[in-house]
Design an enzyme around this catalytic site. Structure first.
Site, PDB file in Angstrom:
ATOM      1  N   CYS A 175      41.966  95.233 194.963  1.00 35.65           N
ATOM      2  CA  CYS A 175      41.412  96.087 196.007  1.00 35.65           C
ATOM      3  C   CYS A 175      40.005  96.487 195.571  1.00 35.65           C
ATOM      4  O   CYS A 175      39.496  96.004 194.563  1.00 35.65           O
ATOM      5  CB  CYS A 175      42.299  97.296 196.274  1.00 35.65           C
ATOM      6  SG  CYS A 175      42.619  98.314 194.817  1.00 35.65           S
ATOM      7  N   THR A 176      39.369  97.381 196.284  1.00 35.79           N
ATOM      8  CA  THR A 176      37.959  97.677 196.030  1.00 35.79           C
ATOM      9  C   THR A 176      37.721  98.274 194.650  1.00 35.79           C
ATOM     10  O   THR A 176      36.927  97.764 193.863  1.00 35.79           O
ATOM     11  CB  THR A 176      37.407  98.626 197.107  1.00 35.79           C
ATOM     12  OG1 THR A 176      37.639  98.063 198.395  1.00 35.79           O
ATOM     13  CG2 THR A 176      35.912  98.839 196.917  1.00 35.79           C
TER      14      THR A 176
END
Length: 238
Positions: A175-176
Site C-alpha cells: 500500500c502507499t
C-alpha cells in the site's frame, strides 16, 4: 523555500487520545505545520508538512508520546506547502476496516524494499495491491492484482469472494505507506492464508530506497495532498 513532508503511523495503545490531541494543537497551532493527523485508541496516523525544524519538533514530540521511530518515517520534499490547513482529529480507528475485527499488532511478515523485487518475481507468490481503484490506475507494481475496490473497508469482502487460502499460499501485499497492510495482512492471516508478506514502509519507502533503474514500480504513486502523485525523483533528498 523547500518544505519537508513526513508520512508516518504508529500502532500503540493510547490511554488518552484526547489529551494528546490537545497537546499537539497547543504546541503547533501557531507554527507552519500543515496536514492531518488521526489519533485513536490504537495509535496515530498522519502526513504533515512544514519547515525542516518544525517537522523535527513534531517527530520529537511523537517519539516521546507514542514511541514513533524516526527511521520508520517516510520523507519527501516540495517547493510549496502541499496542505492548506492543520488538523488533529480523534477517530475510532486510525485506518478503517469495518468488515472484520482484526488485531493490527499481529501483521504479516515485513519485507524490506531491497528484498521486495526478489519476492514479487517468485511465481509462487500472489502480488496484491490493497489500495483503491483510482490509486491503482495511476501506478502499481509489475504483475500486481488490483482488486478494484472503492474504499479500503471493502478489502475483506474482496479477499473472501476472490481468494482461496488453499490455493494462494503465499501472498505479498503493498500500500502507499504501509499502514493499510498492517490490518490487511493481519486479516488474511486470520482468514487462514499461510504466508502473508507486506512491503515495509510501503510504496513510499520503496520509491525512496530503490534505484529507479532497478524498480519494478510503474507509473505514479497517488498521495493524498496537492501533489496528487509522487515518483522516485521526489525522494531525492536535500
Amino acid at each position: 523555500m523547500s518544505y519537508t513532508i513526513a508520512a508516518f503511523y504508529r500502532f500503540v495503545s493510547l490511554p488518552s487520545p484526547d489529551a494528546l490531541c490537545e497537546e499537539l494543537r497547543t504546541t503547533f497551532n501557531e507554527s507552519d505545520l500543515r496536514g492531518t493527523m488521526l489519533i485513536a485508541d490504537e495509535g496515530v496516523n498522519g502526513t504533515m508538512a512544514g519547515s525542516r525544524s518544525t517537522i523535527a519538533n513534531l517527530l520529537t514530540v511523537l517519539e516521546e508520546k507514542v514511541g514513533l521511530d524516526r527511521a520508520e518515517v517516510k520523507f519527501s520534499f516540495s517547493d510549496e506547502l502541499p496542505f492548506k490547513r492543520l488538523k488533529f482529529r480523534i477517530k475510532p480507528e486510525i485506518i478503517t476496516f469495518r468488515r472484520a475485527k482484526v488485531d493490527p499488532m499481529r501483521p504479516g511478515k515485513y519485507v524490506q524494499p531491497q528484498n521486495w523485487n526478489a519476492l514479487i518475481t517468485n511465481p509462487e507468490v500472489l502480488l496484491l495491491d490493497t489500495r483503491n481503484v483510482y490509486e491503482s490506475e495511476l501506478g502499481t507494481f509489475d504483475g500486481a492484482i488490483t482488486p478494484g475496490i472503492e474504499i479500503f473497508s471493502d478489502f475483506a469482502t474482496y479477499v473472501r469472494e476472490n481468494l482461496d487460502p488453499t490455493k494462494h499460499r503465499k501472498v505479498a501485499m503493498f500500500c502507499t505507506g504501509g499502514i493499510r497492510c498492517e490490518k490487511a495482512s493481519a486479516f488474511m492471516l486470520q482468514e487462514g492464508f499461510e504466508e502473508v508478506y507486506h512491503l515495509k514502509g510501503g510504496i513510499l519507502r520503496y520509491l525512496e530506497e530503490m534505484p529507479e533503474q532497478a524498480s519494478k514500480w510503474r507509473g505514479g504513486c497517488y498521495v493524498f495532498d496537492d501533489r496528487t502523485s509522487v515518483g522516485h525523483t521526489d525522494f531525492e533528498g536535500e
